[in-house]
Structure formats: C-alpha cells, structure tokens
Scaffold this active site. Sequence first.
Site, PDB file in Angstrom:
ATOM      1  CD1 TRP A 132      47.397  41.948  34.847  1.00 26.17           C
ATOM      2  CD2 TRP A 132      46.678  43.826  35.832  1.00 26.17           C
ATOM      3  NE1 TRP A 132      46.034  41.867  34.960  1.00 26.17           N
ATOM      4  CE2 TRP A 132      45.564  43.020  35.568  1.00 26.17           C
ATOM      5  CE3 TRP A 132      46.475  45.050  36.456  1.00 26.17           C
ATOM      6  CZ2 TRP A 132      44.276  43.384  35.902  1.00 26.17           C
ATOM      7  CZ3 TRP A 132      45.173  45.429  36.778  1.00 26.17           C
ATOM      8  CH2 TRP A 132      44.105  44.603  36.503  1.00 26.17           C
ATOM      9  CG  HIS A 133      47.796  48.648  36.525  1.00 29.92           C
ATOM     10  ND1 HIS A 133      48.472  47.905  37.458  1.00 29.92           N
ATOM     11  CD2 HIS A 133      46.642  49.019  37.120  1.00 29.92           C
ATOM     12  CE1 HIS A 133      47.763  47.845  38.558  1.00 29.92           C
ATOM     13  NE2 HIS A 133      46.645  48.509  38.392  1.00 29.92           N
ATOM     14  N   GLY A 134      49.200  48.103  32.097  1.00 27.81           N
ATOM     15  CA  GLY A 134      49.230  48.557  30.713  1.00 27.81           C
ATOM     16  C   GLY A 134      50.608  48.370  30.126  1.00 27.81           C
ATOM     17  CG  PHE A 156      44.359  48.827  33.193  1.00 27.65           C
ATOM     18  CD1 PHE A 156      45.194  49.540  32.344  1.00 27.65           C
ATOM     19  CD2 PHE A 156      43.908  49.455  34.330  1.00 27.65           C
ATOM     20  CE1 PHE A 156      45.557  50.842  32.634  1.00 27.65           C
ATOM     21  CE2 PHE A 156      44.276  50.752  34.639  1.00 27.65           C
ATOM     22  CZ  PHE A 156      45.091  51.447  33.788  1.00 27.65           C
TER      23      PHE A 156
END
Lengths: 422, 485
Positions: free
Chosen positions: B321-323, B485
């Site tokens: 989800w962060h990247g 993000f």
Amino acid sequence: MATCDSATGSRQCCCSKRNATAVPDFLERLLSARFVVAVLSFMTICALAATLSLGKRPSQQFSEHNWASWAFQDFLTVREKPQVVFLGSSLVLVPVAGVDANFLNRRLDGSQHHRSFYFEQRFKEATGAPVRTFNLALPGEMPSDAYLMTDFLLDGEKKPDILIYGVGPRDFMDNILPSPASTDAFHSLARLGDVSRLLDRVMPEWTDKLNFKLGRTFYLYGKKEDLSVAASRLSSSVLARLAPVPPGKSAFTVEQRRQLMPLYHPCELTAGDAFFRPSRSEQSIDNLAEYRKRYATVRWDTFATQMRFFTELLDVARQREIHVVVVSMPVTDINRSLIADYAWLAYRQSVHVLATLKGATFIDLQGSGAFKTADFMDTVHLHSGGGKKMLDIIVDTLAQRASCALSAKPDVQKLCNSTQAL
Amino acid sequence: MLFNSLQYLVFLPTVFLLFWLIPHKLRVPLLLVSSYVFYMSWRPIYGLLILGLTVSNFLLVPLIARSVEQKTKKWWLAGVVAVNLVTLGIFKYANFGMQTVKDTFNIFGVNFHEPHLHIILPLGISFFVFEFIHYAVEVYRGKPLVKNFMDFALFASFFPTQIAGPIKRYQDFIPQLSIPSKFKWQYLDDGMQLILMGLFKKVIIADNLSLVAQAGFSHPASFSSLDLWLITYSFAFQIFFDFAGYTDIARGSAMLFGYKVPINFNLPYLASNVSNFWDRWHISLSTWLRDYLFIPLGGSRCSRLKVYRNLFITMALGGLWHGAAMHFFAWGVYQGVILIAHREYSRLLQKTGMASKLLSSKVYHVASIILTFHVVCIGWVLFRAESIKDAFFIIGKMLAAPAALLHFSVAQLSILQIRDPIIFPALLVILPVLMVAHVMVNWLNDKKLYLSPPWALQVGVMVALMCVLTIFSPDTSPRFIYFQF
C-alpha cells in the site's frame, strides 16, 4: 447622558449599551487568545530586532560562495578601478578565462580569476593604452542580472569606461529559468541594492512577491539568511570544539559532499573547485539535449522581460557615460537550428536595433562568419582558440573606433590618449 | 498545495475566515469547494477522479444497504470494493504489475517489451480509496448510510486530511458537520499550536535529517557499519517527524473549523514490542488494516497457522500500500514476519511461565524498547533503500556493527566528518535528544503541567516556534514522505 423615553429609543439605547460592552468584551477575548498574543509578541520581537539590526551582516558578505558572490566580492574589494568590464553568460566567461589560461600557461581558479590579461595585453598593443579589466561574466547570467550589476556595481569609483556585453539567444529565451529572481547572481545582487521597484518583472509569481514582502515586513524573515548563517557558524564552532575531526581523518571537501548530496547547495563554489586549464587540443562536447530543453517553447514573456532589462542596461550605461559594446556571441549552426526561425529573427533584430538606437557599438560575431564549428568546445561555448579570435576582433574593433569615440565620449578619450600619442 | 507553502499560508486563513463568517448551512459547501480547489491546485484533471469515485460510492453503497439477501449484499460490497481497488490499481500499480510480470518471465528466459503507461500517481488516492472502502464495509455491516451528498463528498475530500490522512471514519466525521458550532478562540489557539508544532517537526527536524538519510542511502558503500546505524536512526526519526508533523498540521487545520480528526502516532519508538509498535505507529492505517483486512481474513479467532497467514498477508499488503515497489513489499513482509515471531515468542514465554516475572521487570521493559527500536530500524532500511539489493547490502553491513563496537572510536564515524550542513556533526547530540524527548513526553503525558500548561508558557512556546520557523525554514522544503503514497 442619553435618555431613552420612547420604545425605539430604549431599544437603541440597549443596543448601544450592548455594543459598548461587546467591543471591550471582544477585545478582551481577542487579547486573551494565546495565538493572537503570540503573533503580537512575534511582531514586537521583529520590530525590536530590526531596531537593533540583530545579526545583520554587511551587504558585501555573502552567505554562500558561488560564481556570482566570488565575482562581486572581488569587484567590490579590488582597489584599482577597472576601465573595461565584461558582462555576459558562460558564453563570455568560458572563452575569456580559457584564453588567459593559455596565455599565462597555467591553470586559473575560476573563483579567483576575474580579469582578462590577454585582452589587456592586446589592447595595449593595439592602442598603446594600458587598461585594467574585470570579468563579471557568470554562468547563467541573464540580461536582468547584467542590468542589476550595471546599476548596483558599475557606479561611482568603480564606473568603467567601456562595458563589453556579450549576448546569446539563451539569455533571452531560457525555458528552464523560472523567473529572473531565480539566478544566483540575482540572489547576491539583491543584497547590494533595492530591487523592490522591479518586483513585477523579476518575480512574476504572486508567491514570490508575497515572500519578498513578508521579508520586508518581518525583520526575522527578511534577515533569515544572515541569522541562520550566524547560528550555523556559532554551532559549527561549538561542535568543532566538542567533536573535532579526529587525528588522521579529514573533513569532507565540498566536492566529496556534492557527490553524496548533489541537491544541497548545488551552485556552491569554493576556492580550488573549478579551474580553467591551458589546453592545446580541444574536445567537442555534445550539449544539445540541454539546449533542446532551454529552447523547447519560446516564452515571449521571458523574452520581453529580458529585452527590457537589456534596454535599461543600455540606458543606465549611457546615463553614466559608460560606452557599451554589445557583442552578438556566435553559436554553432546546429545549436541555432534548435531555435524557431521567428524567435531567432526576433532575437537578432531586437539586439541589433536596440544596441544601435542606444548608441552602443555592435559587434556581430554571429553574422561575421568568422567562427566555424572547430572554434567551439560544444555547441555554444567558444574554446580558448575561438575565444582568442573573439577577443582579437573586439580589440581591433575598439581600436578602430576609438578615434570616432574620442569626440563624443570623454571617458573613452582618456583611454585613447595613448593611441593618439602613438 | 503543500502545507508548508506560501499558498497554504494564504489559503488556510482565507477559508478559516469565510467559514466562521458565513451561516452554518453554507459551511459544508464552502469546505467542499475549498477542498477541491486545494486538490486541483496540483493537477486540475485529477479533481474528476476524486469526484468520480465520490459519486460512484455515493450511488453504489446504498445498493448494499437496500439488498435484502446476504448473498446479494456481499456481491454489491465486492463490486464497490472492486471499483475502488481497480481505480487504485490502475493509477498506482499498473506499471509495477507489468514490470513484475516482465521480470518473472525474464527469469524463464522470455523477454518482451512491456507497455509503459504514463500515469502520474494522483495525490492521496491511497487514503481516500481506503476511506471509501471503510464506508462500504461499515454499511455492509449495518451502519447507517450518509444521506447528504455534500457531507459524503466532504468526508472524502476534506483538505486537511486529503493527501496523507489520517484515514477518517465516517461515523466520527460526518456527525461533526451537522453541529452548528460557534466560533471559539480555543479552536484558533489549539489549531495553530498544532500547526506550528507540525511545521517545526517537518521543516526543522525532518527536513534536516533527510539530508543525512539522502547521503547515506544513496552511497551506502561510502560508510561504515556504525555510520549506517546512525544514518538509519536519522531516517527513523525523519519519517516519524515528517509524518507526525503532517498529521499535526492536518489535525490543527481541521481544528480551526472545530472538527476533530483522529491521531496517528503515540510515541512509537517507546513501543516495547513490534505488536505494540503497530498500536502506536500510523494508527489510522493500522486500525484500518485490522478492521478491513485482518479481521475479514479471519483475524485471530482461528488456528495458529491461519492467524499467522492472516498477519502475514495483512502486513505484506500494507507494505505494498505504501508504494508500488519491491522494497515496500519486502518491508511489509518483514513486518509480518517479525509480528509472527513476536507472537511465537510471547507464546513461548506464556508456556514456560516466565511471562509475568519478565514482563514486570523494569530492565526487561527498557531492553525490549531498545530492541524493538532496532528491529523497527532494520525495517526502515527496507523502506528507504533505493533497491532491495541496496537494502540487503546495508543490512549486511549494519549487522557487523557489534564487531566494530568492540574497538569503537569516533574516527570510525565518517558521517560526522561532513561538516556542512551542521546536522551531520550534530548527529551525536541530536539523535539522543530526540529519543530523550520521546521519553520526556511519555513521562509528562499524565502530568498536570503538560495537560493544562500555563497560559504564558503556551504563548512562549508559540512565539519561540514562530521565531525558529521564520529564521530556519529553508526556501525549499522536500515534499512530505507520505505524499507519494
């Protein structure tokens, strides 16, 4: 005391009473609000700091060393008055300094070398007059910078007799430049004089204008550079005592630091960082990609703004009786082909017409046909061989025109006295 | 528009003044328009994206509520979640997915040129998509629908939390919109105090530490193992102060309008184990992952292996989800593995009956805080490194630190010999100060002075922050880390 007989009168009276109490009440609440008191205290501190000129450094003491600050500091401290000053971008700086490296046959520190020994020698040979030069050409210099240099530096005791200003198409149509205020030269020059009258032109973005005005309003913000440099120097000296560089170790040089952090002070230039070296064989560098970006679209607002600064430079110089020699710097055909024909024409004609109108000498190196691709180190910069050719043409032109200028320009007359004697 | 920009310095007071000057019924429309102006000031076209998702969710989620049969409800929920995830997938993961497929085929000797989509990641998409999914799932679970479109649209686009959270819950946020509150000076005082504190964290602490992280992580081979630990500590504090600073500014900005948004951090580096770390770090995300991923997967009410599977999947996807990059995925995997390891360790302690004795010991508590911090720091290497290869190189070098410590001297710390900027030689002072500040705040948290400090002290702190920010804020500041993000 007002009396309240009628019903209406009573209501008015009540309202006015309520208003009378409401206003002090509001003020009381306002002044008991932490944030409001904090803002008022902050403004008081700013005013006090301004009164005491807290942390303010002399305007000539620049916070960061870069090409511009080295040149300005040298210009301001040099004792001898320069009779000839060079202005322009790297198109002028590189060949003028490169020629000297060859002429003197030694490497020259870019941060320290601000003369043209070759020009001085050639001028003396051609006219008999000894001259002192100063090279104020800087990488990325725009006409806006050149104008401010003329206005702030070339005055009083330091007023030269001749100003040689080399211009190229990039100076007027650089896409990469966000605004005239974004150059290093402007940043340093803003310390030396008042730029507020030029705000609309040098800072077209409202945020830049607001930033500038906040700096004027709040002393601590306006002098943040001086104050933060002072704080940084103080903490550096404390840390140097607390945690000195261990024996056998050495602190990182600017070059080493630049490799680790290329974005931190990218334009910083320390003594010994950049040299002009004598060279006999010239290698050609392909810098077309960079210029493709610069010329990608013609921004007419940039063109018009810079052309106006160019005009004003010529006006200021004329008022101060400095004779300007505008040199249309040559670029290679391949570089020229990156510029749209209409933009090229606009640049060429505007420079020529304005220089002629304002009484400047116009030397058209671009149109002279004297420069071939072999004279360049890349697609725009003349190498030392090309630079020598350029300086020879300028000296010869000046020598030829010296007698014409004699009657009109008393300052040039001084220069040409020796020529007359010869 | 960045929180630490001049645009925001003009935008926020303008919206604040208008908000309190106009009648209550116009306030939500004002905030909605302002939020879209805020969002579209970056790339106007992406205003359509957030609007499109808002309209889709507003129209589709009631279908979940209206469905009588459980199966139909489920299908509608799956549809709504799919709409949101597909949008997120296209904008955030399309290129990453194609690159991963290509790399996988390359392993088997099949080469092809994958198409590259020229997509610029819309700011905040991960955050508002998670808010939409939360809404859909809550409605599926029987919570009420939002009837008013304006309220719903503002829930998703509210400018203080739009770009990097905190991820709001609609049950907490929407009711606040209908309260016809009157202006209180306290809103201004508390809001501005938070904003100033947030700016201090971001501009003064995080941005300076970012220089250390940038130098170290881009040239790990130039530094010793002890240097790399200092660099990693710097990044640990950089990311904390960057994101905590953002959250403070977001909460402070919301407070100016009398709204409360959730907190995101609770002294995370004082966590005594990794599970506790996730109770304190990015709280709005970790609770979201718990409620909408871990629990639907089965949570912890199933067999031990399944719980570990659930934990692993939750954290690995949380990492992604962060990247859209392998090192974020690896970071998530690492978090999953250390959470599982911690569960196993706790189980072992319980089994041997050592838990009560050990856990009550103060020495054990302090040691576990130190150990947890270092375990988290190793995770940060995976998060920050420029590639997986770099991350393993750095971690490998860091693991040699005990040997280096045996014959420690300051001369081993090359990073301190970068004398400009001053943050480098100051690291030996600043990093302990930041850690001690954590401990101090924790100690002060239940003290009366800290809960209700004297008026003059609060004013003094604000004035000091204003002076420091005015003098030391750089002309350009890097973007908040969580903006990507």
